[in-house]
Write an enzyme that holds these catalytic residues in place. Structure first.
Site, PDB file in Angstrom:
ATOM      1  N   THR A 290       0.840  -1.189   0.000  1.00 32.95           N
ATOM      2  CA  THR A 290       0.000   0.000   0.000  1.00 32.95           C
ATOM      3  C   THR A 290       0.877   1.242   0.000  1.00 32.95           C
ATOM      4  O   THR A 290       2.017   1.227   0.450  1.00 32.95           O
ATOM      5  CB  THR A 290      -0.934   0.020   1.216  1.00 32.95           C
ATOM      6  OG1 THR A 290      -0.166  -0.082   2.410  1.00 32.95           O
ATOM      7  CG2 THR A 290      -1.906  -1.146   1.169  1.00 32.95           C
TER       8      THR A 290
ATOM      9  N   ARG B 123      -2.946   4.716   6.823  1.00 32.89           N
ATOM     10  CA  ARG B 123      -4.141   5.417   7.278  1.00 32.89           C
ATOM     11  C   ARG B 123      -4.661   4.750   8.540  1.00 32.89           C
ATOM     12  O   ARG B 123      -4.832   3.534   8.583  1.00 32.89           O
ATOM     13  CB  ARG B 123      -5.235   5.405   6.215  1.00 32.89           C
ATOM     14  CG  ARG B 123      -4.916   6.262   4.998  1.00 32.89           C
ATOM     15  CD  ARG B 123      -6.045   6.254   4.010  1.00 32.89           C
ATOM     16  NE  ARG B 123      -5.645   6.860   2.750  1.00 32.89           N
ATOM     17  CZ  ARG B 123      -6.377   6.868   1.646  1.00 32.89           C
ATOM     18  NH1 ARG B 123      -7.564   6.287   1.656  1.00 32.89           N
ATOM     19  NH2 ARG B 123      -5.936   7.433   0.549  1.00 32.89           N
TER      20      ARG B 123
ATOM     21  N   SER C 208      -7.043  11.296   2.282  1.00 38.33           N
ATOM     22  CA  SER C 208      -7.783  11.448   1.031  1.00 38.33           C
ATOM     23  C   SER C 208      -9.238  11.823   1.263  1.00 38.33           C
ATOM     24  O   SER C 208      -9.534  12.863   1.819  1.00 38.33           O
ATOM     25  CB  SER C 208      -7.652  10.171   0.187  1.00 38.33           C
ATOM     26  OG  SER C 208      -8.212  10.339  -1.089  1.00 38.33           O
ATOM     27  N   HIS C 209     -10.154  10.943   0.878  1.00 43.36           N
ATOM     28  CA  HIS C 209     -11.587  11.215   0.946  1.00 43.36           C
ATOM     29  C   HIS C 209     -12.214  10.759   2.255  1.00 43.36           C
ATOM     30  O   HIS C 209     -13.426  10.847   2.415  1.00 43.36           O
ATOM     31  CB  HIS C 209     -12.287  10.509  -0.219  1.00 43.36           C
ATOM     32  CG  HIS C 209     -12.007   9.036  -0.255  1.00 43.36           C
ATOM     33  ND1 HIS C 209     -10.762   8.547  -0.556  1.00 43.36           N
ATOM     34  CD2 HIS C 209     -12.788   7.957  -0.009  1.00 43.36           C
ATOM     35  CE1 HIS C 209     -10.796   7.211  -0.507  1.00 43.36           C
ATOM     36  NE2 HIS C 209     -12.010   6.838  -0.173  1.00 43.36           N
TER      37      HIS C 209
ATOM     38  N   LYS D 185       1.844   9.396   3.699  1.00 38.76           N
ATOM     39  CA  LYS D 185       2.458   8.578   2.659  1.00 38.76           C
ATOM     40  C   LYS D 185       3.696   9.278   2.121  1.00 38.76           C
ATOM     41  O   LYS D 185       3.857  10.508   2.248  1.00 38.76           O
ATOM     42  CB  LYS D 185       1.471   8.272   1.526  1.00 38.76           C
ATOM     43  CG  LYS D 185       1.132   9.454   0.619  1.00 38.76           C
ATOM     44  CD  LYS D 185       0.326   8.976  -0.584  1.00 38.76           C
ATOM     45  CE  LYS D 185       0.035  10.121  -1.552  1.00 38.76           C
ATOM     46  NZ  LYS D 185      -0.622   9.651  -2.789  1.00 38.76           N
TER      47      LYS D 185
ATOM     48  N   ASP E 180     -12.131  16.209  -3.547  1.00 37.83           N
ATOM     49  CA  ASP E 180     -12.114  15.541  -2.247  1.00 37.83           C
ATOM     50  C   ASP E 180     -11.148  16.201  -1.266  1.00 37.83           C
ATOM     51  O   ASP E 180     -10.653  17.303  -1.487  1.00 37.83           O
ATOM     52  CB  ASP E 180     -11.781  14.067  -2.430  1.00 37.83           C
ATOM     53  CG  ASP E 180     -10.326  13.822  -2.806  1.00 37.83           C
ATOM     54  OD1 ASP E 180      -9.740  14.691  -3.475  1.00 37.83           O
ATOM     55  OD2 ASP E 180      -9.769  12.773  -2.430  1.00 37.83           O
TER      56      ASP E 180
ATOM     57  N   ASP F 105      -7.974  15.828  -0.285  1.00 38.37           N
ATOM     58  CA  ASP F 105      -6.637  16.274  -0.671  1.00 38.37           C
ATOM     59  C   ASP F 105      -6.547  16.736  -2.117  1.00 38.37           C
ATOM     60  O   ASP F 105      -5.459  16.996  -2.622  1.00 38.37           O
ATOM     61  CB  ASP F 105      -5.617  15.179  -0.401  1.00 38.37           C
ATOM     62  CG  ASP F 105      -5.805  13.936  -1.257  1.00 38.37           C
ATOM     63  OD1 ASP F 105      -6.952  13.657  -1.654  1.00 38.37           O
ATOM     64  OD2 ASP F 105      -4.819  13.234  -1.520  1.00 38.37           O
TER      65      ASP F 105
ATOM     66  N   ASP G  12      -7.327  15.236  -5.090  1.00 42.80           N
ATOM     67  CA  ASP G  12      -6.926  14.392  -6.210  1.00 42.80           C
ATOM     68  C   ASP G  12      -8.093  13.693  -6.902  1.00 42.80           C
ATOM     69  O   ASP G  12      -7.912  13.104  -7.959  1.00 42.80           O
ATOM     70  CB  ASP G  12      -5.860  13.377  -5.794  1.00 42.80           C
ATOM     71  CG  ASP G  12      -6.323  12.389  -4.731  1.00 42.80           C
ATOM     72  OD1 ASP G  12      -7.472  12.508  -4.260  1.00 42.80           O
ATOM     73  OD2 ASP G  12      -5.524  11.503  -4.361  1.00 42.80           O
ATOM     74  N   ARG G  13      -9.297  13.756  -6.329  1.00 37.49           N
ATOM     75  CA  ARG G  13     -10.458  13.127  -6.954  1.00 37.49           C
ATOM     76  C   ARG G  13     -11.425  14.190  -7.465  1.00 37.49           C
ATOM     77  O   ARG G  13     -11.356  15.352  -7.064  1.00 37.49           O
ATOM     78  CB  ARG G  13     -11.173  12.208  -5.964  1.00 37.49           C
ATOM     79  CG  ARG G  13     -10.306  11.080  -5.457  1.00 37.49           C
ATOM     80  CD  ARG G  13     -11.079  10.137  -4.558  1.00 37.49           C
ATOM     81  NE  ARG G  13     -10.196   9.105  -4.021  1.00 37.49           N
ATOM     82  CZ  ARG G  13     -10.545   7.848  -3.808  1.00 37.49           C
ATOM     83  NH1 ARG G  13     -11.782   7.454  -4.086  1.00 37.49           N
ATOM     84  NH2 ARG G  13      -9.692   6.977  -3.314  1.00 37.49           N
TER      85      ARG G  13
ATOM     86  N   THR H 158      -5.566  -1.480  -8.939  1.00 41.28           N
ATOM     87  CA  THR H 158      -5.974  -0.237  -8.311  1.00 41.28           C
ATOM     88  C   THR H 158      -4.792   0.376  -7.564  1.00 41.28           C
ATOM     89  O   THR H 158      -4.043  -0.326  -6.900  1.00 41.28           O
ATOM     90  CB  THR H 158      -7.130  -0.496  -7.334  1.00 41.28           C
ATOM     91  OG1 THR H 158      -8.261  -0.957  -8.079  1.00 41.28           O
ATOM     92  CG2 THR H 158      -7.513   0.756  -6.577  1.00 41.28           C
TER      93      THR H 158
ATOM     94  N   GLU I 257      -9.225   6.156 -12.688  1.00 38.52           N
ATOM     95  CA  GLU I 257      -9.782   5.120 -11.836  1.00 38.52           C
ATOM     96  C   GLU I 257     -11.267   5.368 -11.635  1.00 38.52           C
ATOM     97  O   GLU I 257     -11.706   6.523 -11.606  1.00 38.52           O
ATOM     98  CB  GLU I 257      -9.086   5.109 -10.468  1.00 38.52           C
ATOM     99  CG  GLU I 257      -7.616   4.777 -10.529  1.00 38.52           C
ATOM    100  CD  GLU I 257      -6.975   4.757  -9.151  1.00 38.52           C
ATOM    101  OE1 GLU I 257      -6.051   3.957  -8.963  1.00 38.52           O
ATOM    102  OE2 GLU I 257      -7.395   5.542  -8.281  1.00 38.52           O
ATOM    103  N   GLU I 258     -12.017   4.301 -11.442  1.00 43.42           N
ATOM    104  CA  GLU I 258     -13.458   4.446 -11.267  1.00 43.42           C
ATOM    105  C   GLU I 258     -13.810   5.213  -9.992  1.00 43.42           C
ATOM    106  O   GLU I 258     -14.894   5.756  -9.870  1.00 43.42           O
ATOM    107  CB  GLU I 258     -14.141   3.079 -11.227  1.00 43.42           C
ATOM    108  CG  GLU I 258     -13.677   2.149 -10.137  1.00 43.42           C
ATOM    109  CD  GLU I 258     -14.173   2.492  -8.760  1.00 43.42           C
ATOM    110  OE1 GLU I 258     -15.317   2.978  -8.644  1.00 43.42           O
ATOM    111  OE2 GLU I 258     -13.414   2.291  -7.789  1.00 43.42           O
TER     112      GLU I 258
ATOM    113  N   LYS J 254      -3.337  11.548  -9.393  1.00 50.81           N
ATOM    114  CA  LYS J 254      -4.600  11.986  -9.955  1.00 50.81           C
ATOM    115  C   LYS J 254      -4.834  13.433  -9.527  1.00 50.81           C
ATOM    116  O   LYS J 254      -4.282  13.882  -8.527  1.00 50.81           O
ATOM    117  CB  LYS J 254      -5.738  11.079  -9.531  1.00 50.81           C
ATOM    118  CG  LYS J 254      -5.792  10.691  -8.065  1.00 50.81           C
ATOM    119  CD  LYS J 254      -6.859   9.635  -7.838  1.00 50.81           C
ATOM    120  CE  LYS J 254      -6.883   9.144  -6.398  1.00 50.81           C
ATOM    121  NZ  LYS J 254      -5.866   8.132  -6.128  1.00 50.81           N
TER     122      LYS J 254
END
Length: 542
Positions: free
Chosen positions: A18, A22, A112-113, A125, A276, A278, A280-281, A343, A362-363, A375
């Site tokens: 990973t 988190r 992240s989200h 990270k 989101d 951070d 990136d989405r 992923t 990514e989905e 991203k």
């Protein structure tokens, strides 16, 4: 200033492979926990004399964590740390800064989200010199160091505040505080036709961007309102908050419901988007339409040549395994390479560095390109705006034109959240054990034609990643993908991804869940979801 070496115990928090760790804030704030993990990162890399980037999404515990990390960095001989003002730096902006300043890497503080606040989540990270998430050999080395560590080094001095731009010192280490937005905004101006977007907005095009009280707020305000002329108030929830305004900073129809309802209602602006925690989405909507992330990647790939930064065409497109095959169809028509990876954005890094692909997606609402190695939510929004300015079409018309050319991949993700970890593991192991017996089986007249445990061989370096999720392929261009998510901090989440292709001349305005009903029912039966989890319906459908 004195450097202290403090005894500590090993930790075993990060899963091998990973890209970061988190945990709940309560875990990271335990005495010595953050210090131990940070030291494990430095033990796995070569920190002495290094230049590193440091930034985060502003969530609870970021400020305290950064002060600790800076003291440990100074004690380990880091030469310079470049940090965003007030500790803020979106993940894509951090990636750009690592690349622009030729840093050895960067530490990004974000979950992240995931939700924030004292009872929320926290994450840390390490990104490498190309600006992207550390590859598996680096993350595995960090895990090994964390499991064997017995002490950490820390400078006995207070870290300086991060509110003032410029340089200060902490021991022999330079701390350089920079404007978190300016370099990123200049990069966006280099890639996109800001004049064309500005004219479209001046001609009456309306938009609404929901920053979800997260890090993208200052970026979107500067670019969309100040540089592109969108009226004040076009960016909402723009001030970063330690608990994201009490919300869940995940840009999807569930957690960004007010925006979703607005865009599907009678008073919708022309364009809606969200990002989101951070940055990136992304979520993209038009008046009366939600654009699925898989479709978004395909539409951007098909129209990238209209954008200045991609006017020469794109080299290829990469998507994660659970993402629909919509972008593959674009790549085939353009005569370029298409890749299916596990992923995790780190798997795109080698392809981007080798020039094999230009766009990735990514989905889970992540889209990006070779401009950084992460991203990038705001980049995707600007890409859409630039294409809309050139095509002079509403979002819905642009998407339907795409379906008329390429066909539509009906797609949905069903999440079963907070499942007992043992039950979730048993489900996946039982399904994996039965893969060879599934081809030829038929559920309600829908036959399985292939079943596999997805394995990926990197076409650049030859590395092999196994156990990346299960793919069930059905007759009639239908697929189901199943995997356990690694982004949560409580229990397990089973993600079931469903896809059904409809050719260009087929009906494209069906409800997605209706179009996917047969593959959905077959997958639930074959995987014995109710048997193993006790759940008859998913918790979240997107």
């Amino acid at each position: 200033m004195t450097i202290r070496t403090i005894s500590t115990a090993p930790i075993d928090g990060q899963k091998p492979g990973t890209s970061g760790l988190r945990k709940k804030v309560s875990v990271f704030s335990e005495p010595g926990y953050l210090e131990t993990y940070t030291q494990a990162i430095f033990n796995a890399i070569t920190p002495k004399g290094a230049v590193l980037v440091l930034g985060g999404d502003g969530r609870y515990f970021n400020r305290k964590a950064m002060a600790t990390i800076l003291r440990i960095a100074a004690a380990n001989g880091v030469a310079r740390v470049i940090v965003g003002q007030d500790g803020l730096l979106s993940t894509p902006a951090a990636s750009h800064l690592i690349r622009k300043r030729k840093a050895e890497g960067g530490l990004i503080l974000s979950a992240s989200h995931n939700p924030g606040g004292p009872d929320g989540d926290f994450g840390l990270k390490y990104n490498i010199a190309n600006g992207g998430p550390a590859p598996e050999n680096v993350t595995d080395a960090i895990v090994a160091c964390a499991q064997a560590i017995d002490s950490y080094r820390i400078l006995e001095a207070d870290a300086p505040p991060l509110s003032r731009l410029g340089e200060t010192h902490l021991g022999d280490m330079v701390i350089e505080v920079v404007d978190p937005v300016s370099d990123y905004a200049r990069l966006m101006e280099d890639l996109f036709d800001f004049d064309a977007i500005r004219r479209m907005i001046a001609d009456g095009f309306t938009l609404r961007f929901d920053a979800m009280h997260a890090v993208t707020g200052p970026y979107a305000t500067e670019i969309l309102q100040h540089r592109l002329g969108a009226p004040t108030g076009s960016v909402i929830n723009a001030t970063p908050s330690e608990d994201f305004g009490g919300g869940h900073p995940d840009p999807n129809p569930v957690w960004a419901k007010p925006l979703y309802d607005l865009m599907l209602g009678p008073d919708a602006p022309d364009f809606g988007a969200a990002s989101d925690g951070d940055g990136d989405r992304n979520m993209v909507l038009g008046r009366g339409i939600y654009v699925a992330p898989s479709d978004s990647l395909a539409v951007l790939a098909a129209n990238a040549h209209l954008v200045p930064g991609y006017a020469g065409g794109i080299a290829g497109v990469a998507r994660s395994m659970p993402t629909s095959a919509a972008s593959d169809r674009v790549a085939q028509k353009l005569g370029i390479e298409a890749f299916q990876t596990p992923t995790g954005w780190k798997f795109f890094g080698n392809l981007l560095d080798a020039g094999r692909v230009t766009l990735c997606g990514e989905e889970s609402a992540g889209t990006g390109s070779n401009h950084v190695r992460e991203k990038d939510g705001l980049w995707a929004v600007l890409m859409w705006l630039n294409i809309l300015a050139v095509r002079n079409l509403p979002v819905a018309a642009l998407v339907r034109d795409h379906w008329a050319d390429y066909g539509r991949d009906f797609y949905s993700r069903h999440d079963y959240e907070g499942i007992d970890i043992e039950a979730a593991t048993n489900l996946m192991e039982a399904l994996d054990a039965n893969l060879s017996s599934l081809p030829g089986q038929s559920i309600d007249g829908l036959s399985v034609i292939d079943a596999e445990d997805f394995e990926y061989t990197d076409p650049v370096d030859g590395s092999v990643s196994t156990g990346q999720g299960i793919i069930l392929t059905f007759e009639g261009d239908a697929r189901a993908m199943l995997r356990l998510s690694g982004t949560g901090t409580e229990g397990a989440t089973l993600r079931v991804y469903l896809e059904q292709y409809a050719a260009p001349d087929a009906a494209h305005d069906l409800d997605a869940q209706t179009a996917l009903s047969r593959v959905m029912n077959a997958t639930r039966s074959l995987a014995q979801i109710e048997h193993f989890t006790g759940r008859t319906v998913p918790d979240v459908i997107t």
